[in-house]
Design an enzyme around this catalytic site. Sequence first.
Site, PDB file in Angstrom:
ATOM      1  N   SER A 203      16.175 -23.708-102.016  1.00 53.48           N
ATOM      2  CA  SER A 203      16.498 -24.123-100.779  1.00 53.48           C
ATOM      3  C   SER A 203      17.706 -25.234-100.771  1.00 53.48           C
ATOM      4  O   SER A 203      18.737 -24.777-101.211  1.00 53.48           O
ATOM      5  CB  SER A 203      15.431 -24.686 -99.844  1.00 53.48           C
ATOM      6  N   LYS A 255      12.571 -30.990 -72.680  1.00 55.95           N
ATOM      7  CA  LYS A 255      12.671 -32.169 -73.886  1.00 55.95           C
ATOM      8  C   LYS A 255      11.275 -31.950 -74.935  1.00 55.95           C
ATOM      9  O   LYS A 255      11.605 -32.536 -75.983  1.00 55.95           O
ATOM     10  CB  LYS A 255      12.431 -33.457 -73.200  1.00 55.95           C
TER      11      LYS A 255
END
Length: 376
Positions: A203, A255
């Site tokens: 990764s 949010k």
Amino acid sequence: MSDTPKDDPWTQGEMSSSSGKGASAEAGGSGPDESGGSGSAESSGGSGPAETGDSAEVLRERQRLAQIESMDRWIQSVLVEQRRSRRWKLFFRFAWLALLLGVAALVGFALLMVPGDEREQARHLGVVKVDGVIDSESPANAERLIEGIEAAWESPSSAAVVLHINSPGGSPVQSQRVYKAVMALRERGDKPIVAVVEDLGASGAYYMASAADEIVAAPSSLVGSIGVIYAGFGLEGAIDDLGVERRVFTAGDNKAFLDPFSEMRPEQQAFWQEVLDTTHQQFIDAVKAGRGDRLADDPRIFSGLIWTGEQALELGLVDRLGTLDEEAHEWLDQPRIKDYTPSQDPFDRLARRFGVGVAQWMGLPQASSPVRYQLP
């Protein structure tokens, strides 16, 4: 009638004294006439008080002299102790000075006696270790790695810069910073940069490695995992079953869309998937720019799969199989390795780990991004 009459001569001091004197005279076998009369006794008795006064005065003088002598001994002991304390202070000061001078002499001797080609001119591989999770709060952070890479690059004695990787990946931002720094040095072309994968180069760690001129891995190394991950929980059902009311106050409809105790709407899920896809495409573009035509035409390369070193060689993810020791023999007649990874304060490292662990245990928000170039 009283047992002791008031006129008993034995209870009267004067009579007792006179009787005592008489008894003494009789015991001596002479009377008043024989001893010269009563005048002699009177003169003898008259000298008693003077002698007593003289004895008290002598006693007080002796006590005063004893006090003076005791005070003198105490003052002398204090002076001796002070002199002894000063001598020990001087001793320790001279001992520390001698120790410092000895250390300085040894260092100077070592610097002067070691030949220049051994001290500065010996050719070596400049190694920077990428060890553990890549994160701004971990030892494998971009600032520390870039500092080590630049130091190894600038050293005139380093034959090549080696990224020694053993990491599952981590932060996209930290990986991108190191990638760009390596690519900038690679474009200068003054010195080769090699990435050597130890056990794991996955990764975000492979993101860094793809910027190197060459990638080397052991046959059993795990390489790849070119993908992006976000992991969380959906606990809105559990909180309802427990009868707990979740109170979150926000300004903005989305949010708190990553809050594990709130339901994620379909449009929010689609948006978040778009964020992950965009980040994944950045990863793909970086690997293609670093590896170029060496990559095989296989779509599985960018699917998040992880490969062994042998499989990665066939797919063009690595250039050859080998280890760090083999690379040292490959580059140098006399293999030497020098670690350029900046040292880290152990107390600072312990404090960081403790703080991160406590924050995770308490469920506090972390500063790092929830999107990760990292193995699950």
